[in-house]
Design a protein around this motif. Structure first.
Motif, PDB file in Angstrom:
ATOM      1  N   THR A 629       0.853  -1.188   0.000  1.00  0.00           N
ATOM      2  CA  THR A 629       0.000   0.000   0.000  1.00  0.00           C
ATOM      3  C   THR A 629       0.893   1.244   0.000  1.00  0.00           C
ATOM      4  O   THR A 629       1.807   1.357   0.838  1.00  0.00           O
ATOM      5  CB  THR A 629      -0.907   0.021   1.244  1.00  0.00           C
ATOM      6  N   VAL A 630       0.620   2.150  -0.943  1.00  0.00           N
ATOM      7  CA  VAL A 630       1.398   3.393  -1.026  1.00  0.00           C
ATOM      8  C   VAL A 630       1.028   4.274   0.158  1.00  0.00           C
ATOM      9  O   VAL A 630      -0.118   4.687   0.304  1.00  0.00           O
ATOM     10  CB  VAL A 630       1.132   4.129  -2.357  1.00  0.00           C
ATOM     11  N   LYS A 631       2.034   4.566   1.001  1.00  0.00           N
ATOM     12  CA  LYS A 631       1.780   5.344   2.203  1.00  0.00           C
ATOM     13  C   LYS A 631       2.131   6.822   2.027  1.00  0.00           C
ATOM     14  O   LYS A 631       1.405   7.703   2.482  1.00  0.00           O
ATOM     15  CB  LYS A 631       2.596   4.765   3.367  1.00  0.00           C
ATOM     16  N   ILE A 633       4.179   9.786  -0.769  1.00  0.00           N
ATOM     17  CA  ILE A 633       4.784  10.067  -2.074  1.00  0.00           C
ATOM     18  C   ILE A 633       5.775  11.218  -1.918  1.00  0.00           C
ATOM     19  O   ILE A 633       5.449  12.276  -1.365  1.00  0.00           O
ATOM     20  CB  ILE A 633       3.708  10.414  -3.125  1.00  0.00           C
ATOM     21  N   ALA A 638       8.156   6.548  -3.982  1.00  0.00           N
ATOM     22  CA  ALA A 638       7.011   6.298  -3.102  1.00  0.00           C
ATOM     23  C   ALA A 638       7.403   5.298  -2.021  1.00  0.00           C
ATOM     24  O   ALA A 638       8.096   4.307  -2.295  1.00  0.00           O
ATOM     25  CB  ALA A 638       5.836   5.761  -3.910  1.00  0.00           C
ATOM     26  N   VAL A 640       6.209   2.406   0.266  1.00  0.00           N
ATOM     27  CA  VAL A 640       5.142   1.403   0.177  1.00  0.00           C
ATOM     28  C   VAL A 640       5.242   0.457   1.375  1.00  0.00           C
ATOM     29  O   VAL A 640       6.311  -0.079   1.674  1.00  0.00           O
ATOM     30  CB  VAL A 640       5.261   0.594  -1.135  1.00  0.00           C
ATOM     31  N   GLU A 647       7.934  -0.612   5.804  1.00  0.00           N
ATOM     32  CA  GLU A 647       7.841   0.139   4.555  1.00  0.00           C
ATOM     33  C   GLU A 647       9.164   0.065   3.798  1.00  0.00           C
ATOM     34  O   GLU A 647      10.234  -0.095   4.383  1.00  0.00           O
ATOM     35  CB  GLU A 647       7.511   1.611   4.831  1.00  0.00           C
ATOM     36  N   CYS A 650      10.173   2.634  -3.134  1.00  0.00           N
ATOM     37  CA  CYS A 650      10.160   2.304  -4.566  1.00  0.00           C
ATOM     38  C   CYS A 650      10.634   3.575  -5.289  1.00  0.00           C
ATOM     39  O   CYS A 650       9.866   4.537  -5.454  1.00  0.00           O
ATOM     40  CB  CYS A 650       8.760   1.889  -5.016  1.00  0.00           C
ATOM     41  N   VAL A 667       1.550   6.370  -9.454  1.00  0.00           N
ATOM     42  CA  VAL A 667       0.852   5.874  -8.269  1.00  0.00           C
ATOM     43  C   VAL A 667       0.279   7.039  -7.481  1.00  0.00           C
ATOM     44  O   VAL A 667       0.663   8.200  -7.683  1.00  0.00           O
ATOM     45  CB  VAL A 667       1.800   5.061  -7.361  1.00  0.00           C
ATOM     46  N   GLU A 669      -1.378   8.004  -3.272  1.00  0.00           N
ATOM     47  CA  GLU A 669      -1.429   7.542  -1.886  1.00  0.00           C
ATOM     48  C   GLU A 669      -2.667   6.667  -1.658  1.00  0.00           C
ATOM     49  O   GLU A 669      -3.750   6.955  -2.147  1.00  0.00           O
ATOM     50  CB  GLU A 669      -1.457   8.735  -0.919  1.00  0.00           C
ATOM     51  N   TYR A 690       8.318  -1.573  -8.577  1.00  0.00           N
ATOM     52  CA  TYR A 690       6.949  -1.797  -9.019  1.00  0.00           C
ATOM     53  C   TYR A 690       6.964  -3.007  -9.952  1.00  0.00           C
ATOM     54  O   TYR A 690       7.725  -3.062 -10.899  1.00  0.00           O
ATOM     55  CB  TYR A 690       6.435  -0.539  -9.726  1.00  0.00           C
TER      56      TYR A 690
END
Length: 699
Positions: A629-631, A633, A638, A640, A647, A650, A667, A669, A690
């Motif tokens: 899950t993208v937390k 940016i 990002a 993740v 975490e 990426c 992507v 958030e 990714y």
């Protein structure tokens, strides 16, 4: 005056004592072995009833919680109705003793063995058998005993008499044998595919101990025995007996061989009705009517036995080794997890298997110690199964027959580790004319296989009978697959269940003394042939478990985690595990050894919950793809979250194989994306890619 006799078993003494407790009973004996003790009393009613055609005896074995230093669980702190175990032990005492009472005694008899001390090492049930017999032997109640009982276990190639609970757990065979000094009369137990020879060896070993225990009781009788009360025999003879025999016998010889249980009973009833009408005036007398009924029973008894011994022809026209037609069906009910119909002649079982979770296990709270069972079998014998009107309920018959079927199947039921379901089998007897308990074994196998239970091997059962003639049994016939009438008129009935490779369940009741080893060997060999025949028919319907369990059954997943990760899974105050359970609609159970079991209503929710658990307890592994899950940016990439609280970055260069101007072009958030863990650097930071970018680069 207190009298005591003892017998050395190993390094401990078995004690029988009378004269200290329950002195107003007709007979009372205190028995002790190790830390286990039983008080058994025997009482008879004050007046006799002339002309009884049965023995009105009851046995009520009971166990007190205080015997093991326990207080009953639950809201009510008093022992309640008899538990299944108490009923089973009562049957073990009743069956060998009942035939040895005189019908002509005419009084009600009650035997009450009470377990008052339990060391949870030595089972008290065999003490109860010996103490009950001893209480009657020293009393003034006429009794053609004594009898004794012994448990025999086969452990590591040796026979062990009266084994401890620990030895029973390890035993390949465990049977209870009861009998007199002349021979055993009752056997019941289970085994893990033992041979017929091992079974015969156990019986021989048991008889030695039974003879010794009968001798010990006779010693106590010499010291404290009372003079026996008089019998109350019927002195009146049946009037016109010879004329009745001459008229009824030719018709009975035809009626007894009418095909079909109900048609046969109707034909016999018609003969009886004609004669009772002809001699109606004489039969208005109650005693004469009882003698008239006994005459017809004797005629049927003699006709059928003579036909079997002289012609080899049975009630329904079969030969001695013939088995009635068998049919098997599976998946007969739409919603239960597994179902089957097993029909053998006029006996039919509708067997149904239900799969549950560990929360459905049978919990036992008794003086043997708390324990749980993941395999349950219940047997129901409704009155309609024999075409009668009666009360519905669970009686001693249902508990006894169900226990035999359960013991026969249990060795072939997979362990909790191999199949983490609680399994309940219910056998509904739809028709009965001969061994519905063995039909329950066959139906139980079929319905479990249909439910996808990975049984080790299929199990089948057969009921056998024996007819003898002469003091030394010069003439005898062994019967396969007996009918109800053959059970009633025979000298022995025994039920043998097992796989193609050995015996798993055994029950035998013998009405005569001293059955020879030759007869037993032949009977067991014939039973094996019958069992293999039945298994062959069952295997044509289903021989292996269904590939998939029912869509209506709960879905269970098990996994092992490091013990030091259990705390992380449970979370503070159970918050984490409760959250996963609520989110996916599952139940999660964690054992101290790190076994995690997830129970869900369907595969989707169970799989999702398993993934969530793995995410918490597993450490990040390079090369693994995670659903992250993208937390956050940042301009350069990002962050993740791939596991709870873990975490990784990426980098913008890892978002696509093409140049990316802004991270937000790829992507956002809160977005869930598949990422691959490329490396864990020296500082423990996680570098991700990714997965789409990786796939593009691979192309």
């Amino acid at each position: 005056m207190v009298q005591r006799v003892t017998y050395k078993i190993g390094d401990q003494e078995l004690i029988l004592e009378t004269g200290r407790l329950a002195k107003q009973a007709n007979g009372a004996v205190y028995a002790q072995f190790g830390g286990s003790a039983v008080i058994a009393t025997a009482c008879a009613s004050g007046t006799a009833q002339e002309g009884l055609d049965f023995v009105p005896v009851t046995v009520d074995y009971n166990e007190k919680y205080y015997a093991a230093g326990k207080i009953p669980g639950g809201f009510i702190k008093r022992e309640g109705r008899p538990k299944d175990k108490e009923i089973l032990v009562s049957r073990l005492i009743d069956r060998p003793m009942r035939p040895l009472f005189e019908v002509a005694f005419g009084r009600e008899i009650q035997i009450v063995p009470t377990c008052v001390s339990s060391d949870q090492i030595n089972p008290p049930d065999m003490l109860a058998v010996v103490a009950s017999s001893a209480a009657v032997v020293i009393s003034d109640i006429p009794f053609n005993g004594p009898i004794a009982g012994v448990r025999v276990a086969y452990v590591d190639g040796d026979y062990v008499l009266n084994p401890t609970y620990a030895q029973i757990e390890k035993a390949e065979l465990e049977i209870v044998v009861a009998g007199t000094a002349d021979g055993f009369t009752m056997v019941e137990g289970g085994a893990n595919e033992v041979s017929e020879d091992v079974m015969l060896g156990a019986l021989a070993k048991a008889q030695e101990f039974i003879t010794a225990m009968c001798g010990l009781q006779n010693e106590l009788r010499k010291l404290a025995g009372k003079e026996k009360l008089p019998l109350c025999p019927v002195t009146v003879a049946l009037e016109n007996k010879d004329a009745m025999l001459a008229e009824a016998m030719p018709r009975m010889e035809e009626a007894c061989f009418v095909k079909g249980k109900h048609l046969r009973h109707e034909a016999i009833a018609a003969v009886k009705a004609d004669l009772s009408a002809k001699y109606a005036a004489q039969l208005e007398n109650e005693t004469q009517m009882k003698l008239f009924n006994a005459l017809f029973e004797d005629m049927e008894y003699n006709i059928l036995r003579k036909s079997i011994l002289d012609k080899g022809v049975r009630v329904d026209g079969r030969g001695t080794e013939d088995i009635r037609p068998i049919s098997c069906e599976i998946d007969v009910l739409p919603r239960p997890h597994g179902s089957a119909i097993f029909t053998r002649g006029e006996t039919q079982s509708l067997a149904v298997a239900t799969l549950g979770t560990a929360l459905d296990e049978q919990v036992y709270d008794d003086i043997d110690g708390d324990r749980r069972e993941h395999f349950i079998l219940h047997y129901n014998f409704p009155p309609y199964s024999v075409g009668e009107v009666g009360r519905m309920g669970t009686g001693r018959r249902e508990i006894g027959h169900g226990n035999l079927a359960r013991r026969s199947l249990e060795p072939m039921v997979p362990s909790r580790e191999a199949f983490p379901y609680t399994i309940r089998v219910v056998s509904e007897i739809m028709e009965s004319n001969g061994s519905s308990s063995m039909a329950s074994v066959c139906g139980g196998t079929l319905c479990m296989l249909a439910a996808g239970v990975p049984m080790k091997k299929p199990v089948a059962g057969i009921a056998m009978g024996l007819i003898t003639e002469g003091d030394k049994y010069e003439k005898y016939a062994i019967l396969s697959d007996i009918l109800g009438e053959e059970d009633h008129l025979g000298d022995m009935d025994f039920k043998v269940a097992g796989t193609a490779d050995g015996i798993t369940g055994f029950q035998m009741d013998i009405k005569i003394a001293g059955v020879t080893t030759e007869i037993m060997q032949k009977a067991l060999a014939q039973a094996k042939r019958g069992r293999l025949h039945i298994l062959g028919i069952m295997n044509q319907t289903i021989s292996k478990p269904a590939a998939k369990i029912s869509e209506y059954a709960p879905k269970i997943e098990t996994m092992k985690i490091d013990v030091d990760k259990i705390g992380a899974l449970i979370g503070p105050g159970g918050k984490t595990v409760k959250g996963i359970s609520a989110l996916y609609g599952v139940t999660i159970n964690t054992d101290d050894d790190g076994t995690v079991t997830i129970y869900g209503k369907n595969g989707k929710s169970t799989d999702a919950a398993k993934t969530a658990v793995k995410a918490i307890v597993e450490d990040p592994e390079v090369g693994t793809v995670y659903q992250g899950t993208v937390k956050r940016i940042m301009d350069f990439g990002a962050f993740v979250e791939i596991l709870p609280g873990k975490e990784g970055l990426c980098h913008i260069s890892k978002l696509s194989r093409k140049r990316v101007e802004k991270v937000t072009d790829v992507v956002s958030e809160g977005q869930q994306i598949p990422v691959k863990l490329l490396e864990i650097d020296k500082m423990g930071r996680l570098n991700l890619s990714y997965i789409d970018a990786v796939e593009d680069q691979n192309k």
